[in-house]
Design a protein around this motif. Structure first.
Motif, PDB file in Angstrom:
ATOM      1  N   ALA A 271      27.467  21.009 -38.152  1.00  0.00           N
ATOM      2  CA  ALA A 271      27.251  19.966 -37.150  1.00  0.00           C
ATOM      3  C   ALA A 271      25.751  19.799 -36.957  1.00  0.00           C
ATOM      4  O   ALA A 271      25.060  20.736 -36.544  1.00  0.00           O
ATOM      5  N   ALA A 272      25.244  18.619 -37.283  1.00  0.00           N
ATOM      6  CA  ALA A 272      23.809  18.349 -37.155  1.00  0.00           C
ATOM      7  C   ALA A 272      23.518  17.883 -35.737  1.00  0.00           C
ATOM      8  O   ALA A 272      23.921  16.801 -35.335  1.00  0.00           O
ATOM      9  N   ALA A 273      22.813  18.697 -34.965  1.00  0.00           N
ATOM     10  CA  ALA A 273      22.520  18.359 -33.571  1.00  0.00           C
ATOM     11  C   ALA A 273      21.302  17.453 -33.436  1.00  0.00           C
ATOM     12  O   ALA A 273      21.043  16.920 -32.360  1.00  0.00           O
ATOM     13  N   GLY A 274      20.525  17.286 -34.526  1.00  0.00           N
ATOM     14  CA  GLY A 274      19.386  16.380 -34.470  1.00  0.00           C
ATOM     15  C   GLY A 274      18.118  17.051 -33.982  1.00  0.00           C
ATOM     16  O   GLY A 274      18.044  18.275 -33.856  1.00  0.00           O
ATOM     17  N   GLU A 275      17.122  16.211 -33.707  1.00  0.00           N
ATOM     18  CA  GLU A 275      15.810  16.712 -33.296  1.00  0.00           C
ATOM     19  C   GLU A 275      15.830  17.008 -31.800  1.00  0.00           C
ATOM     20  O   GLU A 275      15.716  16.110 -30.972  1.00  0.00           O
ATOM     21  N   LEU A 276      15.958  18.265 -31.475  1.00  0.00           N
ATOM     22  CA  LEU A 276      16.122  18.709 -30.093  1.00  0.00           C
ATOM     23  C   LEU A 276      14.811  19.243 -29.540  1.00  0.00           C
ATOM     24  O   LEU A 276      14.041  19.882 -30.259  1.00  0.00           O
ATOM     25  N   ASP A 277      14.612  19.027 -28.252  1.00  0.00           N
ATOM     26  CA  ASP A 277      13.411  19.558 -27.595  1.00  0.00           C
ATOM     27  C   ASP A 277      13.722  20.804 -26.782  1.00  0.00           C
ATOM     28  O   ASP A 277      12.930  21.220 -25.935  1.00  0.00           O
ATOM     29  N   LEU A 278      14.845  21.444 -27.047  1.00  0.00           N
ATOM     30  CA  LEU A 278      15.312  22.541 -26.202  1.00  0.00           C
ATOM     31  C   LEU A 278      14.395  23.754 -26.261  1.00  0.00           C
ATOM     32  O   LEU A 278      14.074  24.350 -25.226  1.00  0.00           O
ATOM     33  N   VAL A 279      13.973  24.143 -27.437  1.00  0.00           N
ATOM     34  CA  VAL A 279      13.118  25.329 -27.547  1.00  0.00           C
ATOM     35  C   VAL A 279      11.741  25.068 -26.940  1.00  0.00           C
ATOM     36  O   VAL A 279      11.252  25.879 -26.128  1.00  0.00           O
ATOM     37  N   PRO A 280      11.059  23.961 -27.268  1.00  0.00           N
ATOM     38  CA  PRO A 280       9.768  23.713 -26.609  1.00  0.00           C
ATOM     39  C   PRO A 280       9.889  23.596 -25.094  1.00  0.00           C
ATOM     40  O   PRO A 280       8.999  24.058 -24.359  1.00  0.00           O
TER      41      PRO A 280
END
Length: 480
Positions: A271-280
């Motif tokens: 499942a490709a979740a895409g470009e996520l900003d969760l870690v930053p």
């Protein structure tokens, strides 16, 4: 004597304007508990909840504002659409909100621009072009709509009429941000048509305009200090475990990460979740980062992990891999391995001059200030390599290099090595990734909707005389 709701509302507004998000949310909730018939207060609460990443709560608050017949409902619908598209991966629901915004105000340019952008994400080139044309009918001087139209018109045969419109708009644009939007669009069209000298001049002017618009400055010393601190904060590897973990795809921006995720997302077990900003976003909340990670107790780390997982748009499971593709997560591999000791890292790489040139030709986020100057970009690349060498020394069996040029030249062999690394089997549809209808929310949206090709490999040679005027780039090329 208890405070009136009017006094509480004034206090809530002050907290919001001061950027004290959590306190402002609590204050607006107190106001609305007393008087729930305040559409503007519901709107402001929704806006604050979005800042706090409480997206479902924000949608509910915006919905209350609409139910109370707030003035300017088109803006509320637009804000709901942004949440649905950018954070909850619900493009169909986002489109319904944008349609509602335009039903309320057919001339509302922000909704037209967002609708065009959503259509680009979904691969609907004709729909996007029509929408940007509608925006230009509303305002023929809308530089962003014209620039977006230029971005849809990259071809070996130059659209001379559109290119001239861009040149004329540039000549009359007074605001730096407009010159940047228009200049990058013109540079892209000229590059695609093989007009390389004019393209480079246009890109250089666009980068200068972008710096003038944002005031962005790249601080080499600060970057070096951060890399030093990151290396020192994580001197040894975290012990692996068997708990489920996302697959993180990272590297330089424009190094093939979107392409790799699109290929993997075609697999039935990915499942490709895409470009996520969760870690930053998580890193930004950790005091004394990155040292604060190394010093955190087990309970704190568990809360961080729960925060990440709660925001992940796809649920982790033992039956399905989930990819988190955020190129600059290479800065945070120490945090990633602290949260998920079993995490696998796919590190995308690309020929350095091609990579830096691709950055230079794009209008990127102001936070990526290094991309505005090729010499700065070369410095950033050197620091990225230094940090990646550290992570690879710590986790040699958990980080796999994926070379862009190899991937486009010999895709099956390259993809098979990635699948072996991830422990999943080959599937024949993987190389038909470009036929997917899933949204793509990066600058690579149109490239990854084409079959694999190697046309971008060696692109730097078209600009050799410009690049090698910069000593750092010439040295980088000779040393790579």
């Amino acid at each position: 004597m208890a405070e009136s709701w009017q006094d509480l509302l004034q206090r809530a507004s002050q907290l919001r304007q001061a950027g004290r998000v959590g306190e402002a949310i609590d204050a607006y909730k107190r106001v609305l508990a007393i008087n729930s018939a305040l559409p503007a207060a519901w709107y402001n609460l929704g806006w604050l909840q979005k800042q706090a990443r409480a997206f479902d709560d924000a949608l509910a608050s915006y919905d209350r504002a609409l139910a109370l017949k707030i003035d300017g409902p088109e803006e509320v619908h637009l804000n709901r659409a942004v949440i649905l598209a950018d954070h909850l991966q619900q493009p169909d629901a986002a489109k319904r909100e944008l349609d509602a915004a335009l039903a309320a105000n057919p001339r509302y340019a922000p909704a037209l621009l967002n609708l065009g952008n959503l259509m680009e994400d979904l691969g609907d080139r004709a729909g996007a072009r029509d929408t940007y044309q509608r925006a230009l009918e509303v305002d023929p001087r809308d530089s962003l709509a014209l620039a977006r139209l230029g971005g849809l018109s990259l071809a070996s045969g130059l659209d001379h009429d559109l290119a001239q419109r861009l040149r004329e708009a540039l000549a009359h644009a007074s605001a730096p941000v407009e010159r940047a939007d228009l200049g990058f669009a013109l540079a892209g069209m000229l590059d695609a048509a093989g007009e390389y000298d004019e393209a480079f001049d246009a890109a250089s002017a666009a980068n200068a305009a972008s710096r003038a618009a944002t005031g962005a400055q790249y601080n080499r010393e600060a970057v070096e200090r951060f890399i030093d601190r990151s290396i020192a904060a994580f001197p040894s590897p975290v012990a692996a475990d068997e708990s489920p973990a996302p697959v993180f795809i990272c590297g330089m921006f424009r190094s093939g990460s979107t392409l790799l995720e699109q290929i993997l997302g075609s697999h039935r077990k990915v499942a490709a979740a895409g470009e996520l900003d969760l870690v930053p976003a998580l890193a930004a909340q950790i005091p004394d980062y990155p040292n604060g990670v190394a010093n955190a107790g087990t309970g704190v780390v568990e809360r961080w992990r729960e925060t990440y997982l709660a925001a992940l748009p796809v649920r982790l499971s033992a039956e399905q891999l989930v990819t988190d593709k955020r190129p600059d997560n290479f800065l945070h591999i120490g945090l990633i391995k602290t949260l998920f000791p079993a995490a696998k890292i796919l590190h995308t790489r690309r020929a350095p001059l091609d990579n830096l040139l691709s950055l230079y030709f794009l209008h990127l986020d102001p936070a990526m200030s290094y991309a505005l100057d090729l010499d700065d970009a070369a410095h950033w690349l050197g620091q990225y390599r230094r940090l990646m060498a550290h992570w690879k020394a710590l986790y040699p069996s958990d980080i796999l290099d994926v070379d862009y040029d190899v991937l486009v030249r010999a895709p099956e062999a390259a993809v098979r090595s990635v699948l072996d690394f991830l422990g999943i089997d080959w599937e024949d549809q993987l190389l038909d990734f470009h036929q997917t209808s899933a949204p793509v929310k990066t600058a690579s949206v149109w490239q990854v909707r084409q079959p694999l090709h190697g046309r971008s490999s060696g692109r730097w040679r078209n600009y050799e005389k410009h690049l090698f005027q910069i000593r750092a780039l010439k040295a980088l090329n000779e040393g790579d």
